[in-house]
Design a protein around this motif. Structure first.
Motif, PDB file in Angstrom:
ATOM      1  N   TYR A 165      21.589  48.561  42.442  1.00  0.00           N
ATOM      2  CA  TYR A 165      22.692  47.926  43.156  1.00  0.00           C
ATOM      3  C   TYR A 165      22.217  47.224  44.430  1.00  0.00           C
ATOM      4  O   TYR A 165      22.799  46.213  44.845  1.00  0.00           O
ATOM      5  CB  TYR A 165      23.782  48.954  43.461  1.00  0.00           C
ATOM      6  N   SER A 202      24.985  57.937  36.904  1.00  0.00           N
ATOM      7  CA  SER A 202      24.307  57.179  37.956  1.00  0.00           C
ATOM      8  C   SER A 202      23.357  58.123  38.671  1.00  0.00           C
ATOM      9  O   SER A 202      23.755  59.208  39.101  1.00  0.00           O
ATOM     10  CB  SER A 202      25.332  56.603  38.930  1.00  0.00           C
ATOM     11  N   ARG A 219      21.098  53.793  40.143  1.00  0.00           N
ATOM     12  CA  ARG A 219      21.832  53.461  41.366  1.00  0.00           C
ATOM     13  C   ARG A 219      21.052  52.495  42.242  1.00  0.00           C
ATOM     14  O   ARG A 219      21.626  51.647  42.935  1.00  0.00           O
ATOM     15  CB  ARG A 219      22.148  54.751  42.139  1.00  0.00           C
ATOM     16  N   TRP A 226      21.170  43.710  43.349  1.00  0.00           N
ATOM     17  CA  TRP A 226      22.276  42.783  43.079  1.00  0.00           C
ATOM     18  C   TRP A 226      23.029  42.421  44.353  1.00  0.00           C
ATOM     19  O   TRP A 226      23.492  41.282  44.504  1.00  0.00           O
ATOM     20  CB  TRP A 226      23.216  43.380  42.037  1.00  0.00           C
ATOM     21  N   PHE A 265      28.959  45.784  44.391  1.00  0.00           N
ATOM     22  CA  PHE A 265      27.798  46.381  43.731  1.00  0.00           C
ATOM     23  C   PHE A 265      27.566  47.819  44.188  1.00  0.00           C
ATOM     24  O   PHE A 265      26.632  48.132  44.929  1.00  0.00           O
ATOM     25  CB  PHE A 265      26.566  45.498  43.941  1.00  0.00           C
ATOM     26  N   VAL A 266      28.450  48.670  43.725  1.00  0.00           N
ATOM     27  CA  VAL A 266      28.320  50.112  43.931  1.00  0.00           C
ATOM     28  C   VAL A 266      28.691  50.782  42.610  1.00  0.00           C
ATOM     29  O   VAL A 266      29.511  50.273  41.841  1.00  0.00           O
ATOM     30  CB  VAL A 266      29.229  50.632  45.070  1.00  0.00           C
ATOM     31  N   ALA A 267      28.074  51.926  42.354  1.00  0.00           N
ATOM     32  CA  ALA A 267      28.389  52.651  41.120  1.00  0.00           C
ATOM     33  C   ALA A 267      29.868  53.018  41.080  1.00  0.00           C
ATOM     34  O   ALA A 267      30.435  53.356  42.117  1.00  0.00           O
ATOM     35  CB  ALA A 267      27.524  53.906  41.035  1.00  0.00           C
TER      36      ALA A 267
END
Length: 224
Positions: free
Chosen positions: A65, A89, A62, A68, A79-81
């Motif tokens: 993110y 995650s 996690r 990125w 850019f989140v799980a």
């Protein structure tokens, strides 16, 4: 040490300009069945290169993110799980402290790290970033894949717990050996010695040793 995990599954759907993919996943809660082929309800579009017994689960850290989102501030909300199509995650597990062959206890099950994720061109379409797959590979922020050693029931409430460490080759080392170094037979031998390495990666490293050459990855990274 225990690592709480968010859990995600996905269905195959079409993408404009690309082939179908199940990269778009949704968080699931409660108890799930994990078989040797993965989580109940999770699909893969192209089973020759995704899924199967040695790629049953995908794990992405996690904390990557944040990296990125900094690289692409205009697209930070993407850019989140589970934007990279991961099933698991966590915080605290990365390519640097997870090793090829590691066996984790998760609920009733045991899962084993088999290889880094090999980024493919579908990530480029998924994010609308033309070289996303290559950037993932070059940064060594790929995540990794598991085989299921012992099937059973799992849940988002059950953390991952390291049960056995069988090699000294981290996932990051495997990325570096495969993609960042020039031809190095000693390093290929080191990677091949890692217990639990997937058959596909074993085949690739052995082919390199026989041919003395590194294969062309452009099709995987950029598509046809």
């Amino acid at each position: 040490m225990n690592y709480p995990a968010n859990v995600f599954t996905g269905k195959v759907r079409d993408y404009d300009g690309s082939r179908p993919s199940a990269i778009a996943k949704l968080q699931v809660d409660g108890e799930l069945t994990l078989s040797e082929l993965g989580l109940a309800g999770d699909e893969q579009a192209e089973k020759k290169i995704h899924g199967g017994p040695e790629r049953a689960l995908c794990h992405y850290p996690r904390e990557h993110y944040q990296h990125w989102a900094r690289e692409y501030p205009a697209q930070a909300d993407l850019f989140v799980a589970p934007a990279f199509g991961e099933n698991l995650s966590t915080d605290g597990l990365t390519e640097h402290n997870v090793f090829i062959g590691d066996i984790y206890r998760w609920g009733e099950t045991l899962i084993q790290v088999t290889q880094p994720r090999s980024p493919c061109f579908k990530l480029n379409y998924h994010f609308g970033i033309s070289d996303m797959s290559a950037q993932l590979q070059n940064a060594g922020k790929t995540g990794w894949l598991y085989r299921v050693v012992l099937a059973g029931n799992v849940s988002a409430e059950a953390p991952l717990e390291l049960a056995s460490r069988l090699s000294d080759v981290s996932v990051y080392d495997a990325c570096a050996i495969a993609w960042h170094m020039p031809f190095d037979d000693d390093q290929y031998r080191r990677l091949l010695s890692a217990a639990g390495l997937s058959t596909s990666w074993t085949r690739t490293m052995q082919k390199r040793r026989i041919s003395g050459q590194i294969e062309d990855n452009s099709r995987r990274l950029w598509g046809s």
